[in-house]
Design a protein around this motif. Structure first.
Motif, PDB file in Angstrom:
ATOM      1  N   PRO A 179       0.852  -1.193   0.000  1.00 41.77           N
ATOM      2  CA  PRO A 179       0.000   0.000   0.000  1.00 41.77           C
ATOM      3  C   PRO A 179       0.888   1.245   0.000  1.00 41.77           C
ATOM      4  O   PRO A 179       2.082   1.141   0.286  1.00 41.77           O
ATOM      5  CB  PRO A 179      -0.767  -0.131   1.316  1.00 41.77           C
ATOM      6  CG  PRO A 179       0.105  -0.951   2.194  1.00 41.77           C
ATOM      7  CD  PRO A 179       0.921  -1.845   1.300  1.00 41.77           C
ATOM      8  N   PRO A 180       0.331   2.416  -0.328  1.00 39.84           N
ATOM      9  CA  PRO A 180       1.181   3.611  -0.356  1.00 39.84           C
ATOM     10  C   PRO A 180       1.733   3.902   1.035  1.00 39.84           C
ATOM     11  O   PRO A 180       0.983   3.842   2.011  1.00 39.84           O
ATOM     12  CB  PRO A 180       0.231   4.725  -0.815  1.00 39.84           C
ATOM     13  CG  PRO A 180      -1.137   4.207  -0.578  1.00 39.84           C
ATOM     14  CD  PRO A 180      -1.067   2.709  -0.624  1.00 39.84           C
ATOM     15  N   PRO A 181       3.030   4.199   1.164  1.00 38.20           N
ATOM     16  CA  PRO A 181       3.569   4.477   2.494  1.00 38.20           C
ATOM     17  C   PRO A 181       2.971   5.762   3.060  1.00 38.20           C
ATOM     18  O   PRO A 181       2.595   6.656   2.313  1.00 38.20           O
ATOM     19  CB  PRO A 181       5.076   4.630   2.251  1.00 38.20           C
ATOM     20  CG  PRO A 181       5.264   4.768   0.791  1.00 38.20           C
ATOM     21  CD  PRO A 181       4.031   4.298   0.100  1.00 38.20           C
ATOM     22  N   GLY A 182       2.839   5.841   4.382  1.00 36.42           N
ATOM     23  CA  GLY A 182       2.293   7.046   4.999  1.00 36.42           C
ATOM     24  C   GLY A 182       1.648   6.750   6.330  1.00 36.42           C
ATOM     25  O   GLY A 182       1.639   5.608   6.788  1.00 36.42           O
ATOM     26  N   GLY A 189       3.069  -0.573   5.142  1.00 40.07           N
ATOM     27  CA  GLY A 189       3.738  -0.024   3.969  1.00 40.07           C
ATOM     28  C   GLY A 189       5.255  -0.054   4.065  1.00 40.07           C
ATOM     29  O   GLY A 189       5.943   0.462   3.191  1.00 40.07           O
ATOM     30  N   MET A 190       5.785  -0.638   5.144  1.00 42.66           N
ATOM     31  CA  MET A 190       7.238  -0.658   5.350  1.00 42.66           C
ATOM     32  C   MET A 190       7.805  -2.006   4.901  1.00 42.66           C
ATOM     33  O   MET A 190       7.505  -3.036   5.506  1.00 42.66           O
ATOM     34  CB  MET A 190       7.550  -0.478   6.837  1.00 42.66           C
ATOM     35  CG  MET A 190       6.991   0.790   7.454  1.00 42.66           C
ATOM     36  SD  MET A 190       7.999   2.203   7.040  1.00 42.66           S
ATOM     37  CE  MET A 190       9.360   1.976   8.177  1.00 42.66           C
ATOM     38  N   PRO A 191       8.657  -2.018   3.873  1.00 43.18           N
ATOM     39  CA  PRO A 191       9.165  -3.306   3.374  1.00 43.18           C
ATOM     40  C   PRO A 191       9.760  -4.217   4.458  1.00 43.18           C
ATOM     41  O   PRO A 191       9.417  -5.401   4.485  1.00 43.18           O
ATOM     42  CB  PRO A 191      10.201  -2.904   2.329  1.00 43.18           C
ATOM     43  CG  PRO A 191       9.744  -1.569   1.853  1.00 43.18           C
ATOM     44  CD  PRO A 191       9.116  -0.894   3.045  1.00 43.18           C
ATOM     45  N   PRO A 192      10.597  -3.723   5.378  1.00 47.23           N
ATOM     46  CA  PRO A 192      11.183  -4.671   6.340  1.00 47.23           C
ATOM     47  C   PRO A 192      10.118  -5.307   7.245  1.00 47.23           C
ATOM     48  O   PRO A 192      10.199  -6.496   7.558  1.00 47.23           O
ATOM     49  CB  PRO A 192      12.135  -3.808   7.186  1.00 47.23           C
ATOM     50  CG  PRO A 192      12.315  -2.552   6.440  1.00 47.23           C
ATOM     51  CD  PRO A 192      11.093  -2.350   5.609  1.00 47.23           C
ATOM     52  N   GLU A 193       9.101  -4.511   7.632  1.00 44.24           N
ATOM     53  CA  GLU A 193       8.031  -5.033   8.496  1.00 44.24           C
ATOM     54  C   GLU A 193       7.219  -6.091   7.754  1.00 44.24           C
ATOM     55  O   GLU A 193       6.884  -7.134   8.296  1.00 44.24           O
ATOM     56  CB  GLU A 193       7.085  -3.898   8.908  1.00 44.24           C
ATOM     57  CG  GLU A 193       7.757  -2.757   9.643  1.00 44.24           C
ATOM     58  CD  GLU A 193       7.760  -2.985  11.134  1.00 44.24           C
ATOM     59  OE1 GLU A 193       7.219  -4.007  11.574  1.00 44.24           O
ATOM     60  OE2 GLU A 193       8.330  -2.133  11.845  1.00 44.24           O
ATOM     61  N   VAL A 194       6.896  -5.774   6.499  1.00 45.31           N
ATOM     62  CA  VAL A 194       6.084  -6.683   5.701  1.00 45.31           C
ATOM     63  C   VAL A 194       6.837  -7.993   5.481  1.00 45.31           C
ATOM     64  O   VAL A 194       6.299  -9.088   5.671  1.00 45.31           O
ATOM     65  CB  VAL A 194       5.729  -6.025   4.346  1.00 45.31           C
ATOM     66  CG1 VAL A 194       5.130  -7.039   3.386  1.00 45.31           C
ATOM     67  CG2 VAL A 194       4.765  -4.864   4.568  1.00 45.31           C
ATOM     68  N   ARG A 244       8.974  -4.173  -3.059  1.00 47.14           N
ATOM     69  CA  ARG A 244       9.518  -2.815  -2.983  1.00 47.14           C
ATOM     70  C   ARG A 244       8.766  -1.845  -3.875  1.00 47.14           C
ATOM     71  O   ARG A 244       9.327  -0.875  -4.346  1.00 47.14           O
ATOM     72  CB  ARG A 244      10.995  -2.829  -3.413  1.00 47.14           C
ATOM     73  CG  ARG A 244      11.926  -3.517  -2.463  1.00 47.14           C
ATOM     74  CD  ARG A 244      11.963  -2.760  -1.141  1.00 47.14           C
ATOM     75  NE  ARG A 244      12.861  -3.414  -0.217  1.00 47.14           N
ATOM     76  CZ  ARG A 244      14.177  -3.212  -0.198  1.00 47.14           C
ATOM     77  NH1 ARG A 244      14.718  -2.375  -1.046  1.00 47.14           N
ATOM     78  NH2 ARG A 244      14.919  -3.855   0.660  1.00 47.14           N
ATOM     79  N   ARG A 245       7.499  -2.159  -4.132  1.00 44.20           N
ATOM     80  CA  ARG A 245       6.734  -1.290  -5.024  1.00 44.20           C
ATOM     81  C   ARG A 245       5.334  -1.130  -4.461  1.00 44.20           C
ATOM     82  O   ARG A 245       4.721  -2.119  -4.039  1.00 44.20           O
ATOM     83  CB  ARG A 245       6.704  -1.936  -6.424  1.00 44.20           C
ATOM     84  CG  ARG A 245       6.133  -1.065  -7.516  1.00 44.20           C
ATOM     85  CD  ARG A 245       6.590  -1.509  -8.891  1.00 44.20           C
ATOM     86  NE  ARG A 245       8.015  -1.291  -9.074  1.00 44.20           N
ATOM     87  CZ  ARG A 245       8.554  -0.100  -9.351  1.00 44.20           C
ATOM     88  NH1 ARG A 245       7.796   0.961  -9.504  1.00 44.20           N
ATOM     89  NH2 ARG A 245       9.852   0.024  -9.483  1.00 44.20           N
ATOM     90  N   ALA A 246       4.852   0.113  -4.441  1.00 48.52           N
ATOM     91  CA  ALA A 246       3.528   0.389  -3.873  1.00 48.52           C
ATOM     92  C   ALA A 246       2.592   0.929  -4.953  1.00 48.52           C
ATOM     93  O   ALA A 246       3.040   1.585  -5.893  1.00 48.52           O
ATOM     94  CB  ALA A 246       3.642   1.416  -2.755  1.00 48.52           C
TER      95      ALA A 246
END
Lengths: 422, 90
Positions: A179-182, A189-194, A244-246
């Motif tokens: 999803p869009p970061p924010g 929306g954070m790659p490491p968390e996901v 790595r793409r939203a």
């Protein structure tokens, strides 16, 4: 209207409790706002590779149908298309819809399940955008494709599983994106968390997703997280999974026509936008949270347990709440799979039977049996939605025990909510 | 993030309006609700309440975690209902 037991929610928990109680000779009324009983079971369709061949396919719609048959055969009354809009003291329910009026119950089971957490993406109000849960119901229950070319937003086991189901139904899935970061998406929306949460569920649950991942990584899940971190895209069932793409925008005149994506840095910062991709539907996943509003109205105290997905009603080992005769079961007590909800429903059924019929020793025996079956269902669960769920359940039982020992200084019995430093 | 993004779909309240409400002093979901009408539509906040909590958690200095933000009070009707049904006319 009067009934021995009113059950709100005709999902796996509510129907399992209904079957148990009706077989004990109690009058049971199940209420559900949808027009078919089954709850979330209706949309479920997946394979569990841990089961022996021949038992691997989980067709929720059929399981719901069997539960309904069993319930109706035992004399349960199921009122569909009927909502409960208020609960007053004395277990008095206010109904609207197909059946309206008031209903008084000797005992009440709240099995209202969960709601999907919304993830706003600019353009998400366009027709053609839906939650993954809606996409599941379209595809697996009604056998209608949500679109011809679909993008999935949100990277979690449910989103990935739905993407696979869509593909099997003949939908072209262009990709699974962040999803869009924010501020509104936070960790989602954070790659490491996901990647972290994906690989944790991988460790514990080698389901279909992980079989695919294992194919890529040579059958080893253990350092999946570390390996995924070095990757930006992998493929699952031929569907690109973009780590790595939203999707940063959904565009279209009167309905969805295209998505615009952008790169996302390791720390969750949006990078340059890419050219638009044509799609006619977008499915968004943000996970589930327990739907406990009726418990609030019934005067049950709620406890914040992030390890279970949100605020859940405080409950004891027989699924009882501090409100006399009010019980809970299923995802209202924390996000878990349907087999666990069914076992919880039976346990709540045993609790209600003990309460209403003053079943004594026989009741204790049923409770013990149901509790051990619930434990087994948890051990065998193919998907663990929250890895720290056991810790969350421990919090609840500690709070419950504390309340019993110290009713004065412990948890208030009123409808107020509170959060506890645990 | 785009301030024109609609957060409460029922009442069409934007992210910008919610941020403004918090900046003007709203410190709870109920505060945002009273200023903007977010959470007051058909779904009674089932969609937007977690999002409002996320905004509050980020904007308020004291609250670090969205789970610590008190939810808005649940009141009947929890589902949409016809006035005739409330009046008992079936």
């Amino acid at each position: 209207m009067k009934t021995d037991v009113a059950i709100v929610g005709a999902g796996p928990a509510g129907l399992s409790a209904a079957v148990f109680l009706a077989q004990k000779g109690l009058g049971v009324t199940v209420l559900d706002e949808y027009f078919i009983p089954g709850g979330r079971l209706l949309g479920q369709l997946f394979e569990n590779p841990q089961k022996p061949p021949g038992e691997r396919l989980w067709i929720g719609r059929d399981i719901a149908g069997k539960l309904k048959e069993e319930a109706c055969g035992s004399g349960v009354k199921i009122l569909t298309g009927t909502s409960v809009w208020n609960i007053a003291p004395g277990r008095r329910l206010y109904l609207s819809g197909a059946v309206s009026g008031e209903m008084e119950a000797g005992a009440l089971l709240l099995a209202t399940g969960a709601a999907e957490r919304a993830v706003p993406v600019p353009g998400w109000t366009l027709p053609g955008v839906m939650s993954v849960g809606a996409a599941q119901v379209f595809t697996n229950l009604h056998r209608v494709r949500p679109g011809k070319r679909v993008a999935v937003v949100g990277i979690d086991p449910l989103a990935i599983s739905v993407a696979g189901e869509l593909k099997k139904a003949g939908v072209e899935v262009v990709g699974i994106y962040l999803p869009p970061p924010g501020v509104l998406t936070g960790r989602l929306g954070m790659p490491p968390e996901v990647i972290g949460s994906l690989s944790r569920s991988a460790d514990m649950s080698p389901g279909a997703l992980l079989k695919a991942a294992a194919g890529i990584f040579g059958g080893r899940y253990r350092d999946l997280g570390a390996r995924l971190c070095g990757l930006s895209t992998m493929k699952i069932w031929g569907i690109p999974l973009h780590l790595r793409r939203a999707v940063v925008r959904i565009e279209g005149e009167d309905s969805v026509e295209r998505i615009v994506t952008a790169g996302v840095s390791h720390c969750g910062r949006q990078q340059e936008e890419c050219s638009a991709i044509d799609v006619d539907a977008v499915c968004i996943s943000g996970g589930l949270y327990p739907l406990a509003e009726l418990a609030s109205l019934a005067g049950c105290p709620l406890v914040d347990v992030p390890q279970l997905g949100g605020r859940v009603p405080l409950h004891g080992p027989a699924m009882e709440t501090p409100r006399a005769g009010v019980f809970v079961a299923g995802n209202i007590t924390g996000i878990e799979g349907a087999p666990v909800a069914m076992a919880q429903g039976t346990l709540a059924g045993a609790g209600i039977w003990s309460y209403l019929a003053k079943a004594g020793k026989a009741g204790e025996k049923e409770l013990e049996l149901a509790a051990s079956r619930l434990e087994r269902a948890r051990e065998e669960a193919p998907i663990k939605f929250f890895q720290e769920a056991p810790e969350g359940r421990k919090k609840i039982s500690l709070l419950w025990a504390g309340r019993k020992q110290n009713p004065e200084g412990g948890v208030p019995d009123g409808p107020q909510s509170y959060s506890v430093p645990l | 993030m785009d301030h024109n993004l609609i957060v409460c779909r029922c009442e069409e309240v934007t992210l910008g309006e919610i941020i403004q409400a918090v900046e003007e002093g709203a410190s709870t979901v109920s505060g945002v609700k009273k200023r903007t009408r977010a959470c007051m539509g058909m779904c009674q906040g089932r969609v937007c309440q977690p999002l409002i909590k996320a905004v509050l958690a980020q904007k308020m200095e004291s609250a670090g975690n969205e789970n610590e933000i008190a939810p808005s009070t649940v009141r009947p009707p929890a589902r949409s209902v016809l006035l005739g049904e409330i009046a008992g006319e079936n």
